[in-house]
Write a protein that holds these residues in place. Structure first.
Motif, PDB file in Angstrom:
ATOM      1  N   UNK A  20      31.756  48.385  33.611  1.00 16.37           N
ATOM      2  CA  UNK A  20      33.968  48.495  34.440  1.00 16.37           C
ATOM      3  C   UNK A  20      34.702  48.026  34.110  1.00 16.37           C
ATOM      4  N   UNK A  21      34.256  46.964  32.573  1.00 13.23           N
ATOM      5  CA  UNK A  21      35.662  45.926  32.544  1.00 13.23           C
ATOM      6  C   UNK A  21      36.296  46.822  31.058  1.00 13.23           C
ATOM      7  N   UNK A  22      35.569  47.683  30.862  1.00 13.83           N
ATOM      8  CA  UNK A  22      36.072  49.152  29.191  1.00 13.83           C
ATOM      9  C   UNK A  22      37.005  49.208  29.833  1.00 13.83           C
ATOM     10  N   UNK A  23      37.289  49.838  30.971  1.00 16.04           N
ATOM     11  CA  UNK A  23      37.874  50.713  31.351  1.00 16.04           C
ATOM     12  C   UNK A  23      39.217  50.093  32.807  1.00 16.04           C
ATOM     13  N   UNK A  24      38.444  48.943  33.005  1.00 20.16           N
ATOM     14  CA  UNK A  24      40.043  48.083  34.198  1.00 20.16           C
ATOM     15  C   UNK A  24      40.147  47.043  34.118  1.00 20.16           C
ATOM     16  N   UNK A  25      40.927  46.524  34.449  1.00 18.54           N
ATOM     17  CA  UNK A  25      41.191  45.151  34.277  1.00 18.54           C
ATOM     18  C   UNK A  25      40.870  44.474  36.330  1.00 18.54           C
ATOM     19  N   UNK A  26      40.940  42.914  35.762  1.00 14.61           N
ATOM     20  CA  UNK A  26      40.455  42.050  36.489  1.00 14.61           C
ATOM     21  C   UNK A  26      41.443  42.414  37.800  1.00 14.61           C
ATOM     22  N   UNK A  27      42.433  42.335  37.233  1.00 15.28           N
ATOM     23  CA  UNK A  27      44.129  41.891  37.903  1.00 15.28           C
ATOM     24  C   UNK A  27      42.964  43.105  39.338  1.00 15.28           C
ATOM     25  N   UNK A  28      43.906  44.072  38.545  1.00 19.26           N
ATOM     26  CA  UNK A  28      42.910  45.967  40.492  1.00 19.26           C
ATOM     27  C   UNK A  28      41.946  45.232  40.886  1.00 19.26           C
ATOM     28  N   UNK A  29      40.402  44.116  40.127  1.00 23.33           N
ATOM     29  CA  UNK A  29      39.380  44.191  41.532  1.00 23.33           C
ATOM     30  C   UNK A  29      40.100  43.363  41.984  1.00 23.33           C
ATOM     31  N   UNK A  30      40.881  42.187  41.386  1.00 19.99           N
ATOM     32  CA  UNK A  30      40.950  41.210  42.176  1.00 19.99           C
ATOM     33  C   UNK A  30      41.571  41.359  43.534  1.00 19.99           C
ATOM     34  N   UNK A  31      43.003  42.753  42.756  1.00 26.92           N
ATOM     35  CA  UNK A  31      43.846  43.108  44.170  1.00 26.92           C
ATOM     36  C   UNK A  31      43.394  43.571  45.302  1.00 26.92           C
ATOM     37  N   UNK A  32      42.166  44.140  44.949  1.00 29.31           N
ATOM     38  CA  UNK A  32      40.961  44.897  45.998  1.00 29.31           C
ATOM     39  C   UNK A  32      40.191  43.659  46.957  1.00 29.31           C
ATOM     40  N   UNK A  33      39.578  43.327  46.520  1.00 31.72           N
ATOM     41  CA  UNK A  33      39.099  42.000  46.792  1.00 31.72           C
ATOM     42  C   UNK A  33      39.962  41.768  47.733  1.00 31.72           C
ATOM     43  N   UNK A  34      41.222  41.161  47.989  1.00 35.31           N
ATOM     44  CA  UNK A  34      42.505  41.125  48.723  1.00 35.31           C
ATOM     45  C   UNK A  34      41.944  42.034  49.726  1.00 35.31           C
TER      46      UNK A  34
END
Length: 407
Positions: free
Chosen positions: A307-321
């Motif tokens: 998934x790192x090929x199509x979405x950025x880490x900031x998006x994942x971090x926002x959802x981890x919250x």
């Protein structure tokens, strides 16, 4: 019906090109999305939806019910992590992780009755667990030793459907069978608890499949007792939900004459409430409902995906919250339900189950090759018999090689 809207009562919703904006919800009713427990673990009263949660809000049994929801989510997350590790170590051929979607699945599955029948995709491991499928049965098909993981009629849940959206029509067909077999009750629910219901789980990508849209048509036309539950996890493999829809997916319901409700899929209490309401509607002659559970797939689509090929880490971090387990744990600690001892007990149970699962997977023996033909048809079939004989001769050639002979 509380929380259910149609084209005459629902506010216009819009969605930008960024899928992350779909979940900027801060409290009950914001953007038309049902949320009872926010990301900080704060419970927001909402009488129209709270009335479906009396068993976990009041009374002596409430604490036990809340702890069961929490333990379900902890255990399935641990199963998911173990299965992912087993695949990385070569023990499974593939695994589709559910990390981040525990509340959407556990909350909705706990709303079901034993006589309801469930049709799912390949990611509803938590639904299967709640329905009584053992962890080993969840993994056997992904190891490639069986064609399907469990007896559907033992738990009233079909085995996972790999074809995207194909099972939505199966759910409608089952629901029409319910109508044919049972006497309908009045729409106000008087008399009894109504019929059983069928439930179809699918993802946001399936909303663009023809079979799903055909299922909506048939269900709406015949008022079938079925609930369509779309887990909008924001990504259909590598494509964002904004690519297939410029409005919330739930808005598509109105085009088929279906009521729809949008819910925070990371809120286990909202999921429980909304699904109970939709099931009650289905049971008592009100017909189908589309639920859009807004959630997030924090892991890969499958273990073959990056998934790192199509979405950025900031998006994942926002959802981890917005983590469904973390917010629910905060809420339960505030109630005094999740004590240190209770939390340790739940974690220990999850760890022991994972250890047992690992040992059980390692002990699986590969079935004899020719058993692949055993259950193709109920009765013998000459075509299958010929294929079996041809495959047996093919395998026998390898035995000759091993003995030093010629093929």
């Amino acid at each position: 019906m509380p929380g259910i809207t149609d084209s005459t009562t629902r506010d216009d919703l819009s969605q930008s090109g960024d899928a992350r904006e779909n979940v900027t919800i801060t409290g009950p009713g914001d953007a038309g999305t049902v949320r009872l427990l926010d990301a900080e673990g704060v419970r927001h009263p909402w009488p129209e939806h709270d009335r479906w949660l009396r068993d976990v809000d009041d009374g002596e049994a409430a604490a036990a019910g809340l702890l069961r929801l929490y333990e379900d989510m902890v255990v399935v997350r641990r199963i998911d992590a173990e299965a992912t590790a087993l695949q990385r170590q070569g023990q499974l051929a593939l695994w589709p992780p559910l990390l981040g979607q525990e509340a959407a699945q556990v909350g909705s599955a706990r709303a079901l009755r034993p006589d309801d029948f469930v049709f799912t995709t390949y990611r509803e491991h938590a639904v299967a667990y709640v329905r009584g499928v053992s962890p080993l049965e969840l993994l056997r098909a992904w190891r490639g030793v069986v064609g399907a993981g469990w007896d559907p009629y033992a738990v009233n849940m079909a085995t996972p459907q790999i074809i995207v959206g194909g099972h939505a029509l199966h759910a409608v067909g089952y629901a029409l069978g319910i109508l044919a077999d049972a006497e309908r009750v009045s729409p106000d629910g008087t008399g009894d608890d109504g019929t059983a219901a069928a439930v179809a789980y699918f993802g946001d990508g399936a909303m663009s499949q023809g079979a799903v849209n055909e299922a909506f048509v048939f269900a709406g036309t015949w008022s079938a007792p079925v609930v369509f539950l779309c887990q909008n996890n924001q990504w259909a493999i590598s494509e964002p939900v904004s690519l297939q829809s410029h409005v919330p997916l739930v808005d598509r319901a109105r085009g088929f004459g279906l009521p729809g409700v949008r819910v925070d899929g990371n809120d286990v209490l909202a999921m429980l409430s909304v699904t109970r309401a939709a099931l009650h509607r289905a049971r008592t002659g009100g017909g189908p409902t589309l639920i859009e559970a807004v959630t997030y797939r924090r892991g890969p689509h499958t273990t073959a995906d990056d998934p790192t090929r199509y979405r950025d880490a900031a998006e994942v971090a926002a959802w981890e919250h917005r983590d469904p387990l973390a917010r629910f744990a905060v809420y339960l600690r505030g109630l005094g339900v999740l004590t240190a001892d209770a939390e340790a007990r739940v974690q220990d149970a999850a760890d022991r189950l994972a250890a047992d699962l690992r040992a059980a997977v390692a002990a699986i023996e590969d079935p004899p090759p020719l058993t692949i033909f055993d259950h193709v048809y109920t009765d013998s079939h000459p075509g299958v018999a010929a294929e079996r004989e041809a495959y047996a001769q093919y395998l026998a050639g390898f035995a000759d090689d091993a003995a030093g002979g010629e093929r």
